[in-house]
Design an enzyme around this catalytic site. Sequence first.
Site, PDB file in Angstrom:
ATOM      1  N   GLY A  63       0.799  -1.222   0.000  1.00 52.91           N
ATOM      2  CA  GLY A  63       0.000   0.000   0.000  1.00 52.91           C
ATOM      3  C   GLY A  63       0.832   1.273   0.000  1.00 52.91           C
ATOM      4  N   THR A  64       2.091   1.156  -0.430  1.00 56.95           N
ATOM      5  CA  THR A  64       3.008   2.294  -0.466  1.00 56.95           C
ATOM      6  C   THR A  64       2.438   3.455  -1.282  1.00 56.95           C
ATOM      7  OG1 THR A  64       4.587   0.500  -0.869  1.00 56.95           O
ATOM      8  CG2 THR A  64       5.483   2.732  -0.702  1.00 56.95           C
ATOM      9  N   TRP A  66      -0.551   4.238  -2.172  1.00 57.57           N
ATOM     10  CA  TRP A  66      -1.725   4.841  -1.520  1.00 57.57           C
ATOM     11  C   TRP A  66      -1.298   5.758  -0.370  1.00 57.57           C
ATOM     12  CZ3 TRP A  66      -5.814   1.435   1.482  1.00 57.57           C
ATOM     13  CH2 TRP A  66      -6.947   2.200   1.732  1.00 57.57           C
ATOM     14  N   HIS A 126      11.650   0.998   1.222  1.00 57.84           N
ATOM     15  CA  HIS A 126      11.395  -0.406   1.603  1.00 57.84           C
ATOM     16  C   HIS A 126      12.517  -0.913   2.508  1.00 57.84           C
ATOM     17  CE1 HIS A 126       8.119  -0.537  -1.173  1.00 57.84           C
ATOM     18  NE2 HIS A 126       8.838  -0.622  -2.276  1.00 57.84           N
ATOM     19  N   ARG A 147       0.405  -5.243   5.324  1.00 59.12           N
ATOM     20  CA  ARG A 147      -0.814  -5.738   4.690  1.00 59.12           C
ATOM     21  C   ARG A 147      -0.876  -7.244   4.887  1.00 59.12           C
ATOM     22  NH1 ARG A 147      -2.041  -5.153  -1.856  1.00 59.12           N
ATOM     23  NH2 ARG A 147      -4.274  -5.511  -1.672  1.00 59.12           N
ATOM     24  N   SER A 155      -0.261  -9.587  -4.829  1.00 60.61           N
ATOM     25  CA  SER A 155      -0.004  -8.304  -5.490  1.00 60.61           C
ATOM     26  C   SER A 155       1.398  -8.291  -6.122  1.00 60.61           C
ATOM     27  CB  SER A 155      -0.141  -7.176  -4.460  1.00 60.61           C
ATOM     28  OG  SER A 155       0.005  -5.929  -5.079  1.00 60.61           O
ATOM     29  N   GLY A 280      -6.735  -3.267  -5.769  1.00 59.32           N
ATOM     30  CA  GLY A 280      -6.908  -2.577  -4.488  1.00 59.32           C
ATOM     31  C   GLY A 280      -7.976  -3.204  -3.605  1.00 59.32           C
TER      32      GLY A 280
HETATM   33  P1  A3P Z   1      -3.259  -5.056  -5.541  1.00 56.59           P
HETATM   34  O1  A3P Z   1      -2.210  -5.605  -6.441  1.00 56.59           O
HETATM   35  O2  A3P Z   1      -3.738  -6.045  -4.529  1.00 56.59           O
HETATM   36  O3  A3P Z   1      -4.379  -4.427  -6.267  1.00 56.59           O
HETATM   37  P2  A3P Z   1       2.457  -0.740  -3.418  1.00 56.59           P
HETATM   38  O4  A3P Z   1       1.949   0.641  -3.595  1.00 56.59           O
HETATM   39  O5  A3P Z   1       3.081  -0.961  -2.077  1.00 56.59           O
HETATM   40  O6  A3P Z   1       3.295  -1.163  -4.555  1.00 56.59           O
HETATM   41  O7  A3P Z   1       1.176  -1.680  -3.387  1.00 56.59           O
HETATM   42  C1  A3P Z   1       0.394  -1.848  -4.533  1.00 56.59           C
HETATM   43  C2  A3P Z   1      -0.964  -2.338  -4.094  1.00 56.59           C
HETATM   44  O8  A3P Z   1      -1.711  -1.244  -3.544  1.00 56.59           O
HETATM   45  C3  A3P Z   1      -1.763  -2.871  -5.253  1.00 56.59           C
HETATM   46  O9  A3P Z   1      -2.592  -3.875  -4.688  1.00 56.59           O
HETATM   47  C4  A3P Z   1      -2.536  -1.648  -5.681  1.00 56.59           C
HETATM   48  O10 A3P Z   1      -3.667  -1.937  -6.456  1.00 56.59           O
HETATM   49  C5  A3P Z   1      -2.897  -1.082  -4.326  1.00 56.59           C
HETATM   50  N1  A3P Z   1      -3.232   0.349  -4.387  1.00 56.59           N
HETATM   51  C6  A3P Z   1      -2.631   1.319  -5.125  1.00 56.59           C
HETATM   52  N2  A3P Z   1      -3.233   2.489  -4.922  1.00 56.59           N
HETATM   53  C7  A3P Z   1      -4.247   2.273  -4.053  1.00 56.59           C
HETATM   54  C8  A3P Z   1      -5.249   3.112  -3.477  1.00 56.59           C
HETATM   55  N3  A3P Z   1      -5.340   4.406  -3.778  1.00 56.59           N
HETATM   56  N4  A3P Z   1      -6.137   2.550  -2.629  1.00 56.59           N
HETATM   57  C9  A3P Z   1      -6.063   1.236  -2.322  1.00 56.59           C
HETATM   58  N5  A3P Z   1      -5.145   0.390  -2.840  1.00 56.59           N
HETATM   59  C10 A3P Z   1      -4.246   0.905  -3.693  1.00 56.59           C
END
Ligand code: A3P
Length: 312
Positions: A63-64, A66, A126, A147, A155, A280
């Site tokens: 969720g980085t 986000w 990270h 998560r 993911s 997401g």
């Molecule tokens: P999924 O692959 O399960 O959809 P990171 O940002 O750490 O690389 O993580 C990516 C994950 O966060 C992906 O999960 C992505 O879809 C999800 N993500 C990205 N933006 C988001 C948002 N605004 N709200 C919720 N989840 C989000």
Amino acid sequence: MTNSSTQDLLSTLPREEGINSAYCYQYQGFWYGPLSLEGLIDCQQHFQARKDDIFLVTCPKSGTTWLKTILYALINRETCSPQDPHHPLLKKAPHHIVPFLELLKPSEYDSVSNSSDKSTRIFGSHIPKASLPKSIMEEGKIVYMCRDIKDTFVSLFHFANRTNLRPSPISLENAFGLFCKGSSHAGPVWEHILEYWKESLERPHKVLFMRYEEMTNEPRVQLRRLAHFIGKPFSQEEENSGLVDQIIELCSFDSMSNLEVNKTGYLMGKVKNDSYFRSGVVGDWRNHLTAEMASKLDQITEKKFCGSGLSM
Ligand code: A3P
């Protein structure tokens, strides 16, 4: 680091097939792709944290992206309303606004400017706690997000195959084996999470421990918690004006993933911005993992977290 000193170092380290890179290397107990490892060593040697810095630390795919948008919108809310049609988050990709510390060159550290109050810099990272540059443990604050490890793995698996960072696609089974062994980028994921969990218990003013699922289920509570932690709690006036919901809406998956800037463009010229937005959804692992795989990850998690007070 110079190219040749990186090559010299890599040749001495344990090496494994990577999930989202051709190879990953073990350094100080954790695994990294070559580029991040070089950046990590650079920042261990050269990065100097400041007291107002905020470090947003995660294991990849927790969720980085986000949290970067939320933190940025939160910190800059006085000068930039989340409803402003020219808000930077509508024009630039989250990873360009809040860079990863270990992807910066030392000459770029001081030019990071992503907060209206100027003294605050927001960095993503990270890096495991044990390998953080010493000054980060002394100065600034850390926001950590984890998560459900099953969703993190799913993911990561999809991310690996949506990017061209590996020479060829990876199968679910192969990625699963490497992930369980701990050799995913910044893995083992369990140790990564545990280190920050423990630090958040010992130094709650220094490390805020957050969860993707809580952010999904109770975004208002979590946003207020985050605002309080960074020393910018919402005023009554802001609460009354609906600012909390406006930030949540601006940073929502639907809003961010549908922006032109996030559908096109690249990070480091290699990874498409849209790779960071997939579904997401909490619990999406159910659509991808076999019952055996899910149970194996749960067993490892239970064993590793036993006695820590942390559960998933
Ligand atoms: P999924 O692959 O399960 O959809 P990171 O940002 O750490 O690389 O993580 C990516 C994950 O966060 C992906 O999960 C992505 O879809 C999800 N993500 C990205 N933006 C988001 C948002 N605004 N709200 C919720 N989840 C989000």
